[in-house]
Design a protein around this motif. Structure first.
Motif, PDB file in Angstrom:
ATOM      1  N   ILE A   1       0.840  -1.196   0.000  1.00 58.30           N
ATOM      2  CA  ILE A   1       0.000   0.000   0.000  1.00 58.30           C
ATOM      3  C   ILE A   1       0.873   1.243   0.000  1.00 58.30           C
ATOM      4  O   ILE A   1       2.023   1.212   0.445  1.00 58.30           O
ATOM      5  CB  ILE A   1      -0.967   0.031   1.206  1.00 58.30           C
ATOM      6  CG1 ILE A   1      -0.187   0.062   2.523  1.00 58.30           C
ATOM      7  CG2 ILE A   1      -1.907  -1.157   1.174  1.00 58.30           C
ATOM      8  CD1 ILE A   1      -1.062   0.208   3.748  1.00 58.30           C
ATOM      9  N   GLU A   2       0.291   2.320  -0.507  1.00 57.11           N
ATOM     10  CA  GLU A   2       0.994   3.603  -0.511  1.00 57.11           C
ATOM     11  C   GLU A   2       0.086   4.678   0.049  1.00 57.11           C
ATOM     12  O   GLU A   2      -1.057   4.839  -0.394  1.00 57.11           O
ATOM     13  CB  GLU A   2       1.418   3.981  -1.926  1.00 57.11           C
ATOM     14  CG  GLU A   2       2.170   5.304  -1.990  1.00 57.11           C
ATOM     15  CD  GLU A   2       2.565   5.668  -3.413  1.00 57.11           C
ATOM     16  OE1 GLU A   2       2.353   6.836  -3.791  1.00 57.11           O
ATOM     17  OE2 GLU A   2       3.069   4.788  -4.131  1.00 57.11           O
ATOM     18  N   ILE A   3       0.591   5.393   1.029  1.00 58.31           N
ATOM     19  CA  ILE A   3      -0.115   6.547   1.570  1.00 58.31           C
ATOM     20  C   ILE A   3       0.533   7.758   0.934  1.00 58.31           C
ATOM     21  O   ILE A   3       1.697   8.070   1.197  1.00 58.31           O
ATOM     22  CB  ILE A   3      -0.007   6.589   3.103  1.00 58.31           C
ATOM     23  CG1 ILE A   3      -0.700   5.360   3.698  1.00 58.31           C
ATOM     24  CG2 ILE A   3      -0.656   7.840   3.653  1.00 58.31           C
ATOM     25  CD1 ILE A   3       0.021   4.742   4.826  1.00 58.31           C
ATOM     26  N   GLY A   4      -0.197   8.417   0.077  1.00 58.11           N
ATOM     27  CA  GLY A   4       0.374   9.527  -0.677  1.00 58.11           C
ATOM     28  C   GLY A   4      -0.592  10.017  -1.725  1.00 58.11           C
ATOM     29  O   GLY A   4      -1.812   9.917  -1.541  1.00 58.11           O
ATOM     30  N   ASN A   5      -0.048  10.533  -2.826  1.00 65.43           N
ATOM     31  CA  ASN A   5      -0.901  11.129  -3.856  1.00 65.43           C
ATOM     32  C   ASN A   5      -1.862  12.138  -3.235  1.00 65.43           C
ATOM     33  O   ASN A   5      -3.082  11.984  -3.265  1.00 65.43           O
ATOM     34  CB  ASN A   5      -1.664  10.036  -4.614  1.00 65.43           C
ATOM     35  CG  ASN A   5      -0.754   9.177  -5.449  1.00 65.43           C
ATOM     36  OD1 ASN A   5      -0.260   9.601  -6.489  1.00 65.43           O
ATOM     37  ND2 ASN A   5      -0.496   7.971  -4.973  1.00 65.43           N
ATOM     38  N   TYR A   6      -1.277  13.166  -2.638  1.00 67.08           N
ATOM     39  CA  TYR A   6      -2.058  14.154  -1.891  1.00 67.08           C
ATOM     40  C   TYR A   6      -2.689  15.226  -2.783  1.00 67.08           C
ATOM     41  O   TYR A   6      -3.236  16.209  -2.267  1.00 67.08           O
ATOM     42  CB  TYR A   6      -1.151  14.847  -0.858  1.00 67.08           C
ATOM     43  CG  TYR A   6      -0.371  13.903   0.022  1.00 67.08           C
ATOM     44  CD1 TYR A   6      -1.014  12.967   0.836  1.00 67.08           C
ATOM     45  CD2 TYR A   6       1.023  13.953   0.051  1.00 67.08           C
ATOM     46  CE1 TYR A   6      -0.292  12.108   1.646  1.00 67.08           C
ATOM     47  CE2 TYR A   6       1.755  13.093   0.857  1.00 67.08           C
ATOM     48  CZ  TYR A   6       1.092  12.165   1.645  1.00 67.08           C
ATOM     49  OH  TYR A   6       1.808  11.314   2.441  1.00 67.08           O
ATOM     50  N   ASP A   7      -2.599  15.044  -4.095  1.00 67.18           N
ATOM     51  CA  ASP A   7      -3.088  16.076  -5.020  1.00 67.18           C
ATOM     52  C   ASP A   7      -4.534  16.470  -4.745  1.00 67.18           C
ATOM     53  O   ASP A   7      -4.906  17.640  -4.857  1.00 67.18           O
ATOM     54  CB  ASP A   7      -2.965  15.604  -6.474  1.00 67.18           C
ATOM     55  CG  ASP A   7      -1.513  15.544  -6.928  1.00 67.18           C
ATOM     56  OD1 ASP A   7      -0.627  15.770  -6.085  1.00 67.18           O
ATOM     57  OD2 ASP A   7      -1.262  15.275  -8.113  1.00 67.18           O
ATOM     58  N   VAL A   8      -5.370  15.481  -4.385  1.00 72.27           N
ATOM     59  CA  VAL A   8      -6.774  15.784  -4.128  1.00 72.27           C
ATOM     60  C   VAL A   8      -6.909  16.741  -2.942  1.00 72.27           C
ATOM     61  O   VAL A   8      -7.814  17.585  -2.897  1.00 72.27           O
ATOM     62  CB  VAL A   8      -7.580  14.484  -3.878  1.00 72.27           C
ATOM     63  CG1 VAL A   8      -7.108  13.782  -2.613  1.00 72.27           C
ATOM     64  CG2 VAL A   8      -9.072  14.771  -3.823  1.00 72.27           C
TER      65      VAL A   8
ATOM     66  N   HIS B   1      -7.714  21.425  -2.875  1.00 74.01           N
ATOM     67  CA  HIS B   1      -8.664  22.089  -1.985  1.00 74.01           C
ATOM     68  C   HIS B   1      -7.952  22.932  -0.920  1.00 74.01           C
ATOM     69  O   HIS B   1      -8.558  23.352   0.063  1.00 74.01           O
ATOM     70  CB  HIS B   1      -9.566  21.053  -1.309  1.00 74.01           C
ATOM     71  CG  HIS B   1     -10.506  20.358  -2.246  1.00 74.01           C
ATOM     72  ND1 HIS B   1     -10.172  19.197  -2.931  1.00 74.01           N
ATOM     73  CD2 HIS B   1     -11.766  20.682  -2.639  1.00 74.01           C
ATOM     74  CE1 HIS B   1     -11.180  18.824  -3.685  1.00 74.01           C
ATOM     75  NE2 HIS B   1     -12.156  19.705  -3.540  1.00 74.01           N
ATOM     76  N   GLY B   2      -6.656  23.150  -1.137  1.00 70.10           N
ATOM     77  CA  GLY B   2      -5.900  23.977  -0.206  1.00 70.10           C
ATOM     78  C   GLY B   2      -5.629  23.316   1.126  1.00 70.10           C
ATOM     79  O   GLY B   2      -5.398  24.002   2.134  1.00 70.10           O
ATOM     80  N   ILE B   3      -5.640  21.973   1.154  1.00 70.14           N
ATOM     81  CA  ILE B   3      -5.399  21.229   2.389  1.00 70.14           C
ATOM     82  C   ILE B   3      -4.000  20.618   2.316  1.00 70.14           C
ATOM     83  O   ILE B   3      -3.664  19.941   1.346  1.00 70.14           O
ATOM     84  CB  ILE B   3      -6.447  20.118   2.587  1.00 70.14           C
ATOM     85  CG1 ILE B   3      -7.859  20.731   2.644  1.00 70.14           C
ATOM     86  CG2 ILE B   3      -6.156  19.313   3.846  1.00 70.14           C
ATOM     87  CD1 ILE B   3      -8.967  19.702   2.616  1.00 70.14           C
ATOM     88  N   TYR B   4      -3.191  20.851   3.344  1.00 72.41           N
ATOM     89  CA  TYR B   4      -1.820  20.358   3.367  1.00 72.41           C
ATOM     90  C   TYR B   4      -1.621  19.515   4.618  1.00 72.41           C
ATOM     91  O   TYR B   4      -1.631  20.041   5.732  1.00 72.41           O
ATOM     92  CB  TYR B   4      -0.834  21.530   3.315  1.00 72.41           C
ATOM     93  CG  TYR B   4      -0.949  22.295   2.020  1.00 72.41           C
ATOM     94  CD1 TYR B   4      -0.203  21.928   0.909  1.00 72.41           C
ATOM     95  CD2 TYR B   4      -1.859  23.353   1.888  1.00 72.41           C
ATOM     96  CE1 TYR B   4      -0.330  22.601  -0.298  1.00 72.41           C
ATOM     97  CE2 TYR B   4      -1.997  24.027   0.688  1.00 72.41           C
ATOM     98  CZ  TYR B   4      -1.231  23.643  -0.404  1.00 72.41           C
ATOM     99  OH  TYR B   4      -1.381  24.307  -1.596  1.00 72.41           O
ATOM    100  N   ILE B   5      -1.463  18.222   4.427  1.00 68.96           N
ATOM    101  CA  ILE B   5      -1.362  17.288   5.543  1.00 68.96           C
ATOM    102  C   ILE B   5      -0.087  17.549   6.332  1.00 68.96           C
ATOM    103  O   ILE B   5       0.981  17.821   5.769  1.00 68.96           O
ATOM    104  CB  ILE B   5      -1.409  15.832   5.021  1.00 68.96           C
ATOM    105  CG1 ILE B   5      -1.613  14.848   6.178  1.00 68.96           C
ATOM    106  CG2 ILE B   5      -0.182  15.482   4.194  1.00 68.96           C
ATOM    107  CD1 ILE B   5      -2.018  13.458   5.725  1.00 68.96           C
ATOM    108  N   THR B   6      -0.188  17.490   7.655  1.00 73.09           N
ATOM    109  CA  THR B   6       0.960  17.738   8.524  1.00 73.09           C
ATOM    110  C   THR B   6       1.655  16.421   8.863  1.00 73.09           C
ATOM    111  O   THR B   6       1.104  15.334   8.679  1.00 73.09           O
ATOM    112  CB  THR B   6       0.532  18.421   9.828  1.00 73.09           C
ATOM    113  OG1 THR B   6      -0.272  17.504  10.592  1.00 73.09           O
ATOM    114  CG2 THR B   6      -0.264  19.694   9.550  1.00 73.09           C
ATOM    115  N   SER B   7       2.862  16.535   9.395  1.00 72.05           N
ATOM    116  CA  SER B   7       3.601  15.340   9.813  1.00 72.05           C
ATOM    117  C   SER B   7       2.836  14.575  10.883  1.00 72.05           C
ATOM    118  O   SER B   7       2.757  13.340  10.850  1.00 72.05           O
ATOM    119  CB  SER B   7       4.979  15.734  10.360  1.00 72.05           C
ATOM    120  OG  SER B   7       5.783  16.294   9.353  1.00 72.05           O
TER     121      SER B   7
END
Length: 267
Positions: free
Chosen positions: A88-95, A99-105
């Motif tokens: 599995i891969e956790i990524g591809n945050y383009d979606v 929407h202007g959402i930036y995942i934090t550490s």
């Protein structure tokens, strides 16, 4: 850190990984099967596909390559693993970025812990968000290593319509390569570079410390399976030739053209 999948583990150790991406939101069975056929014929390392159990089951019948599913939804990942996904891969945050959402550490580490509880010991790849500064990226990578994540992936800048702008493509690729270099010098987890990587730049990713590359849009844009096969082979051959003739690590002097300090384990 070894992967549970021996086939993948050997490819990562030899730094010859070529991941073929069919598209995180692509559920078009005909197109996916076309790309999968090309990837099989070219003997790519593995396929990266949408987290959709129907697609997973179909590919398990038609493809011999290991299957990776990409998502940030724990239940989509769980259902895909049940359907037969190999990693599995956790990524591809383009979606999120759209929407202007930036995942934090912190959010990412919480998500990974939740997913690991759901899927057990399956191999996990995590993309390091590009919007974190380099020190934060390195710290996150080290935390992910402690969480026993198996593979890391770097990404370039998220730029809308980047494929239409050569300058944007170059900026995005440079950011991904810089992250690859800095992270690879501070963890023992293999890395994949996958933002706007082409057959021309694939050897550069290995040079900067990656164990392989992910290719997607350039493959899917090809009109025929034969053209796809030829392109995947181009990427594979460029990496193989590079590995045969060069040392795959940069020196601090060689990285200096980026205008930033390199971060090394020894420091």
């Amino acid at each position: 850190m070894n992967l549970s999948n021996i086939q993948l583990s050997n490819s990562f150790k030899s730094k010859t990984v070529v991941k073929v991406i069919t598209g995180i939101n692509n559920t078009n069975s005909c197109q996916i099967l076309k790309i999968a056929k090309a990837a099989n014929l070219a003997n790519a390392t593995y396929l990266d596909v949408v987290a959709n159990p129907r697609i997973i089951k179909l590919l398990k019948i038609c493809s011999s390559l290991p299957l990776c599913v990409s998502s940030i939804d724990p239940m989509d990942i769980y259902n895909s693993v049940v359907a037969g996904a190999d990693l599995i891969e956790i990524g591809n945050y383009d979606v999120l970025y759209r929407h202007g959402i930036y995942i934090t550490s912190t959010e990412l580490k919480i998500l990974i812990k939740e997913i690991k509880l759901l899927v057990g010991n399956i191999d996990i790849c995590v993309t390091i968000p590009y919007h974190l500064d380099l020190v934060e990226q390195i710290n996150l990578a080290q935390d992910l290593q402690n969480l026993r994540v198996n593979i890391l992936q770097t990404e370039g800048f998220f730029i809308k319509n980047a494929l239409k702008n050569l300058s944007s493509l170059t900026d995005s690729l440079s950011a991904s390569l810089l992250s690859t270099y800095c992270i690879s010098n501070n963890v023992d987890i293999p890395l994949i570079a996958s933002s706007k990587v082409t057959s021309i730049f694939a050897p550069m990713a290995i040079y900067f410390g990656a164990s392989g590359v992910g290719i997607g849009s350039t493959v899917s844009e090809k009109s025929s399976v034969i053209d796809m096969v030829n392109y995947i082979n181009e990427v594979k051959n460029s990496i193989s030739i590079y590995n045969f003739t060069h040392d795959s690590k940069l020196s601090n002097t060689e990285i200096s053209f980026f205008g930033v300090s390199a971060f090394n384990k020894e420091q």
